[in-house]
Design a protein around this motif. Sequence first.
Motif, short mmCIF file in Angstrom:
data_model
loop_
_atom_site.label_atom_id
_atom_site.label_comp_id
_atom_site.label_asym_id
_atom_site.label_seq_id
_atom_site.Cartn_x
_atom_site.Cartn_y
_atom_site.Cartn_z
N ARG A 1 55.63 49.25 -79.65
CA ARG A 1 54.19 49.15 -79.86
C ARG A 1 53.51 50.45 -79.42
NH1 ARG A 1 51.48 44.76 -80.67
NH2 ARG A 1 53.22 43.45 -79.99
N ASP B 1 49.45 38.91 -87.28
CA ASP B 1 48.05 38.67 -86.95
C ASP B 1 47.09 39.13 -88.05
OD1 ASP B 1 48.79 37.69 -84.43
OD2 ASP B 1 48.68 39.69 -83.53
N THR C 1 57.12 42.15 -89.35
CA THR C 1 56.99 41.42 -88.10
C THR C 1 56.86 42.40 -86.94
OG1 THR C 1 57.99 39.65 -86.77
CG2 THR C 1 59.50 41.27 -87.71
N GLY C 2 56.38 41.91 -85.81
CA GLY C 2 56.27 42.74 -84.63
C GLY C 2 55.01 43.59 -84.62
N PRO C 3 54.98 44.62 -83.76
CA PRO C 3 53.79 45.44 -83.59
C PRO C 3 53.28 46.00 -84.92
CG PRO C 3 55.42 46.03 -81.95
CD PRO C 3 56.09 45.08 -82.90
N ASP D 1 49.95 42.19 -83.94
CA ASP D 1 51.26 42.12 -84.61
C ASP D 1 50.99 42.01 -86.10
OD1 ASP D 1 52.90 42.27 -82.36
OD2 ASP D 1 52.85 40.10 -82.04
#
Length: 193
Positions: free
Chosen positions: A145, A61, A115-117, A58
């Motif tokens: 994703r 990360d 944010t997110g994938p 993500d």
Amino acid sequence: SLRRQLAWPKQQADPATAADIRRMVQACPPQRFIGLRDRAMLLLGYVSLTVSELVALDVEDLVLVDQGLAVVVPRRRPDPGGSRFRVVAVPYLQQRETCPVRAWLAWRDATGLHTGPAFRPVHPRARLDSPDVLTLRATIQAAPRLGPRCINLLIKRAAQRAGLPDWQRYAIHSQRRGAAIELRRHGASDFEI
């Protein structure tokens, strides 16, 4: 055993050396969103992330630090110490065109991902200089994703664009096999690899 005698021989992916990855990255179209995404994925995949780790990342990360990126990689199962993640340090490299940190930042900033994938499907002809760039960014931000199977196509397409011979033989494991070969050439032990 009979199972071994009857099994089809496995065709292994050709290793992608540092020179191969450099050629693939240089062949990624910098004026297209897909070129920025593929470049970031090729370079981050080469520095020690598996395909499943890469597509599971993500945006959150990939933490920017003074020296580069701290990539928080979730583990499928906790390690013996109970840790549910590992951190991979990805430093800035002197060669700007093959720096995984700069490649990630170019993709993130061009798409406006917060944010997110981290990696998502994009239309192959979507250009950064399009008059509809805001719509394109919104489409990418809403995309799901990217799946692991897409990585094979990404690597084959990059190898073909780069004019590498036998480009069909490059696949998911090409990056890791190539990185291991390069480490061995530079004197790394089996444990280090």
